[in-house]
Design a protein around this motif. Structure first.
Motif, PDB file in Angstrom:
ATOM      1  N   ARG A   1       0.830  -1.207   0.000  1.00 32.43           N
ATOM      2  CA  ARG A   1       0.000   0.000   0.000  1.00 32.43           C
ATOM      3  C   ARG A   1       0.863   1.255   0.000  1.00 32.43           C
ATOM      4  O   ARG A   1       0.544   2.241  -0.662  1.00 32.43           O
ATOM      5  CB  ARG A   1      -0.925   0.006   1.221  1.00 32.43           C
ATOM      6  CG  ARG A   1      -2.041  -1.011   1.148  1.00 32.43           C
ATOM      7  CD  ARG A   1      -3.121  -0.676   2.152  1.00 32.43           C
ATOM      8  NE  ARG A   1      -2.617  -0.648   3.522  1.00 32.43           N
ATOM      9  CZ  ARG A   1      -2.585  -1.696   4.317  1.00 32.43           C
ATOM     10  NH1 ARG A   1      -3.005  -2.871   3.893  1.00 32.43           N
ATOM     11  NH2 ARG A   1      -2.124  -1.581   5.551  1.00 32.43           N
ATOM     12  N   SER A   2       1.958   1.222   0.764  1.00 31.42           N
ATOM     13  CA  SER A   2       2.849   2.383   0.811  1.00 31.42           C
ATOM     14  C   SER A   2       3.474   2.641  -0.553  1.00 31.42           C
ATOM     15  O   SER A   2       3.614   3.786  -0.992  1.00 31.42           O
ATOM     16  CB  SER A   2       3.948   2.154   1.859  1.00 31.42           C
ATOM     17  OG  SER A   2       3.391   2.058   3.150  1.00 31.42           O
ATOM     18  N   ALA A   3       3.838   1.554  -1.235  1.00 25.08           N
ATOM     19  CA  ALA A   3       4.486   1.692  -2.538  1.00 25.08           C
ATOM     20  C   ALA A   3       3.545   2.270  -3.586  1.00 25.08           C
ATOM     21  O   ALA A   3       3.970   2.949  -4.521  1.00 25.08           O
ATOM     22  CB  ALA A   3       5.020   0.335  -3.002  1.00 25.08           C
ATOM     23  N   THR A   4       2.251   2.010  -3.436  1.00 24.49           N
ATOM     24  CA  THR A   4       1.272   2.489  -4.408  1.00 24.49           C
ATOM     25  C   THR A   4       0.549   3.743  -3.941  1.00 24.49           C
ATOM     26  O   THR A   4      -0.393   4.202  -4.578  1.00 24.49           O
ATOM     27  CB  THR A   4       0.230   1.396  -4.703  1.00 24.49           C
ATOM     28  OG1 THR A   4      -0.411   1.013  -3.473  1.00 24.49           O
ATOM     29  CG2 THR A   4       0.896   0.183  -5.327  1.00 24.49           C
ATOM     30  N   GLY A   5       0.986   4.275  -2.779  1.00 23.24           N
ATOM     31  CA  GLY A   5       0.358   5.482  -2.261  1.00 23.24           C
ATOM     32  C   GLY A   5      -1.032   5.252  -1.710  1.00 23.24           C
ATOM     33  O   GLY A   5      -1.841   6.173  -1.637  1.00 23.24           O
ATOM     34  N   GLU A   6      -1.349   4.017  -1.305  1.00 29.85           N
ATOM     35  CA  GLU A   6      -2.688   3.682  -0.829  1.00 29.85           C
ATOM     36  C   GLU A   6      -2.690   3.332   0.650  1.00 29.85           C
ATOM     37  O   GLU A   6      -3.558   2.615   1.129  1.00 29.85           O
ATOM     38  CB  GLU A   6      -3.247   2.498  -1.624  1.00 29.85           C
ATOM     39  CG  GLU A   6      -3.387   2.788  -3.109  1.00 29.85           C
ATOM     40  CD  GLU A   6      -3.888   1.573  -3.867  1.00 29.85           C
ATOM     41  OE1 GLU A   6      -4.009   0.507  -3.227  1.00 29.85           O
ATOM     42  OE2 GLU A   6      -4.141   1.680  -5.075  1.00 29.85           O
ATOM     43  N   ASP A   7      -1.740   3.884   1.406  1.00 27.32           N
ATOM     44  CA  ASP A   7      -1.605   3.492   2.811  1.00 27.32           C
ATOM     45  C   ASP A   7      -2.540   4.260   3.739  1.00 27.32           C
ATOM     46  O   ASP A   7      -2.757   3.853   4.865  1.00 27.32           O
ATOM     47  CB  ASP A   7      -0.152   3.699   3.261  1.00 27.32           C
ATOM     48  CG  ASP A   7       0.171   2.850   4.482  1.00 27.32           C
ATOM     49  OD1 ASP A   7       0.905   3.340   5.349  1.00 27.32           O
ATOM     50  OD2 ASP A   7      -0.323   1.711   4.573  1.00 27.32           O
ATOM     51  N   THR A   8      -3.099   5.383   3.284  1.00 30.16           N
ATOM     52  CA  THR A   8      -4.003   6.153   4.126  1.00 30.16           C
ATOM     53  C   THR A   8      -5.297   5.373   4.332  1.00 30.16           C
ATOM     54  O   THR A   8      -5.922   4.953   3.355  1.00 30.16           O
ATOM     55  CB  THR A   8      -4.336   7.517   3.482  1.00 30.16           C
ATOM     56  OG1 THR A   8      -3.132   8.241   3.287  1.00 30.16           O
ATOM     57  CG2 THR A   8      -5.275   8.311   4.376  1.00 30.16           C
ATOM     58  N   PRO A   9      -5.704   5.140   5.572  1.00 32.24           N
ATOM     59  CA  PRO A   9      -6.915   4.345   5.820  1.00 32.24           C
ATOM     60  C   PRO A   9      -8.154   5.020   5.258  1.00 32.24           C
ATOM     61  O   PRO A   9      -8.262   6.255   5.241  1.00 32.24           O
ATOM     62  CB  PRO A   9      -6.974   4.260   7.351  1.00 32.24           C
ATOM     63  CG  PRO A   9      -6.157   5.404   7.838  1.00 32.24           C
ATOM     64  CD  PRO A   9      -5.092   5.602   6.822  1.00 32.24           C
ATOM     65  N   LYS A  10      -9.077   4.222   4.756  1.00 33.08           N
ATOM     66  CA  LYS A  10     -10.315   4.729   4.189  1.00 33.08           C
ATOM     67  C   LYS A  10     -11.399   4.737   5.252  1.00 33.08           C
ATOM     68  O   LYS A  10     -11.718   3.709   5.837  1.00 33.08           O
ATOM     69  CB  LYS A  10     -10.744   3.859   2.997  1.00 33.08           C
ATOM     70  CG  LYS A  10      -9.710   3.753   1.880  1.00 33.08           C
ATOM     71  CD  LYS A  10      -9.461   5.105   1.216  1.00 33.08           C
ATOM     72  CE  LYS A  10      -8.599   4.977  -0.026  1.00 33.08           C
ATOM     73  NZ  LYS A  10      -7.248   4.465   0.242  1.00 33.08           N
ATOM     74  N   MET A  11     -11.963   5.904   5.510  1.00 36.80           N
ATOM     75  CA  MET A  11     -13.042   6.048   6.482  1.00 36.80           C
ATOM     76  C   MET A  11     -14.385   6.091   5.764  1.00 36.80           C
ATOM     77  O   MET A  11     -14.503   6.692   4.691  1.00 36.80           O
ATOM     78  CB  MET A  11     -12.868   7.333   7.296  1.00 36.80           C
ATOM     79  CG  MET A  11     -11.587   7.416   8.102  1.00 36.80           C
ATOM     80  SD  MET A  11     -11.600   6.269   9.502  1.00 36.80           S
ATOM     81  CE  MET A  11      -9.882   6.428  10.040  1.00 36.80           C
ATOM     82  N   THR A  12     -15.386   5.476   6.354  1.00 38.59           N
ATOM     83  CA  THR A  12     -16.742   5.601   5.828  1.00 38.59           C
ATOM     84  C   THR A  12     -17.265   6.996   6.157  1.00 38.59           C
ATOM     85  O   THR A  12     -16.727   7.680   7.042  1.00 38.59           O
ATOM     86  CB  THR A  12     -17.674   4.556   6.444  1.00 38.59           C
ATOM     87  OG1 THR A  12     -17.834   4.843   7.843  1.00 38.59           O
ATOM     88  CG2 THR A  12     -17.108   3.145   6.275  1.00 38.59           C
ATOM     89  N   PRO A  13     -18.314   7.461   5.465  1.00 35.67           N
ATOM     90  CA  PRO A  13     -18.882   8.776   5.790  1.00 35.67           C
ATOM     91  C   PRO A  13     -19.277   8.889   7.266  1.00 35.67           C
ATOM     92  O   PRO A  13     -19.050   9.939   7.888  1.00 35.67           O
ATOM     93  CB  PRO A  13     -20.106   8.861   4.872  1.00 35.67           C
ATOM     94  CG  PRO A  13     -19.726   8.036   3.681  1.00 35.67           C
ATOM     95  CD  PRO A  13     -18.951   6.888   4.253  1.00 35.67           C
ATOM     96  N   ARG A  14     -19.855   7.834   7.823  1.00 40.29           N
ATOM     97  CA  ARG A  14     -20.251   7.902   9.229  1.00 40.29           C
ATOM     98  C   ARG A  14     -19.020   7.965  10.139  1.00 40.29           C
ATOM     99  O   ARG A  14     -19.015   8.684  11.143  1.00 40.29           O
ATOM    100  CB  ARG A  14     -21.112   6.699   9.603  1.00 40.29           C
ATOM    101  CG  ARG A  14     -21.599   6.708  11.050  1.00 40.29           C
ATOM    102  CD  ARG A  14     -22.438   7.941  11.332  1.00 40.29           C
ATOM    103  NE  ARG A  14     -23.778   7.821  10.785  1.00 40.29           N
ATOM    104  CZ  ARG A  14     -24.560   8.849  10.500  1.00 40.29           C
ATOM    105  NH1 ARG A  14     -24.114  10.089  10.675  1.00 40.29           N
ATOM    106  NH2 ARG A  14     -25.771   8.673  10.009  1.00 40.29           N
ATOM    107  N   GLU A  15     -17.979   7.220   9.786  1.00 36.97           N
ATOM    108  CA  GLU A  15     -16.749   7.285  10.579  1.00 36.97           C
ATOM    109  C   GLU A  15     -16.135   8.679  10.527  1.00 36.97           C
ATOM    110  O   GLU A  15     -15.593   9.152  11.524  1.00 36.97           O
ATOM    111  CB  GLU A  15     -15.753   6.227  10.088  1.00 36.97           C
ATOM    112  CG  GLU A  15     -16.156   4.809  10.473  1.00 36.97           C
ATOM    113  CD  GLU A  15     -15.348   3.740   9.754  1.00 36.97           C
ATOM    114  OE1 GLU A  15     -15.553   2.556  10.064  1.00 36.97           O
ATOM    115  OE2 GLU A  15     -14.536   4.095   8.863  1.00 36.97           O
TER     116      GLU A  15
END
Length: 231
Positions: A159-173
């Motif tokens: 994920r870090s290598a592809t720039g996708e390491d930031t966690p995905k939050m739901t709208p409610r979160e």
């Protein structure tokens, strides 16, 4: 198997007089652990617990060096006890001994603060050796648990290598995360969002898990650092 925790971890501590809570609902297993520790001159059991409620009370009552806990307790999950120990006695260690080996349970246990994770259905647990390893700054883990952790590290690296390491939050979160950042209580967030009071802690736990934190202050700091929210 043991894993070194690295130079940034606490210094090695003596196991002499190690004060231990044993939390296990199976009477025979708990008695065996207690007996093994009683025969060892390096530690003592200060509390024997069969439920999460008893374990939480023991953590509040006794100053300890180590919590040994199962996860499937009759009234809850041992992960909650690990989290409580981390909050109330941050210098103490926690070790899981369980039959559970699924990825989510293992990772939740480690993220809650467990420094060791052994499986009951693997080779017979050499409890004293495991305690000595853990208190010496190593992390005793079963081989199946090691594979889970290696898999997690590989996924994180990808994920870090592809720039996708930031966690995905739901709208409610995200709603809950902003409420945390503004200092709202769970009741206030439930009222303003029109949701049940009981669902707010569920969202908060999911946020903590995704950010790999254990309290509100850490959640706000990590969310800000990672650019999820901007204060």
């Amino acid at each position: 198997m043991t894993i070194s925790r690295g130079e940034d971890e606490p210094a090695k501590r003596s196991v002499s007089g190690c004060r231990i809570i044993v939390s296990e609902d199976d009477d025979a297993v708990r008695e065996r652990f207690v007996h093994l520790i009683a025969e060892w001159d390096g530690g003592e059991v200060v509390a024997e617990c069969a439920t999460l409620l008893e374990t939480m009370a023991a953590i509040r009552t006794h100053e300890i060096d180590l919590l040994i806990t199962d996860l499937n307790l009759p009234d809850g999950n041992g992960i909650e006890a690990i989290g409580a120990l981390r909050a109330l006695q941050p210098a103490a260690e926690a070790m899981v001994i369980s039959v559970l080996a699924d990825d989510r349970t293992v990772l939740d246990s480690i993220e809650a603060g467990a420094s060791g994770y052994l499986l009951k259905d693997a080779d017979p647990v050499d409890l004293v050796d495991a305690i000595n390893d853990l208190m010496a700054g190593r992390s005793p883990i079963s081989s199946r648990i090691a594979r889970v952790l290696v898999k997690r590290l590989a996924e994180r690296a990808e994920r870090s290598a592809t720039g996708e390491d930031t966690p995905k939050m739901t709208p409610r979160e995200m709603d809950i995360l902003w409420g945390i950042a503004k200092g709202f209580t769970s009741d206030e967030m439930a009222s303003s969002l029109g949701i049940s009071r009981q669902t707010v802690p569920v969202h908060i736990r999911n946020i903590y898990r995704k950010l790999q934190v254990s309290n509100r202050s850490e959640a706000v700091f990590e969310a800000t650092r990672q650019g999820i929210i901007r204060l």
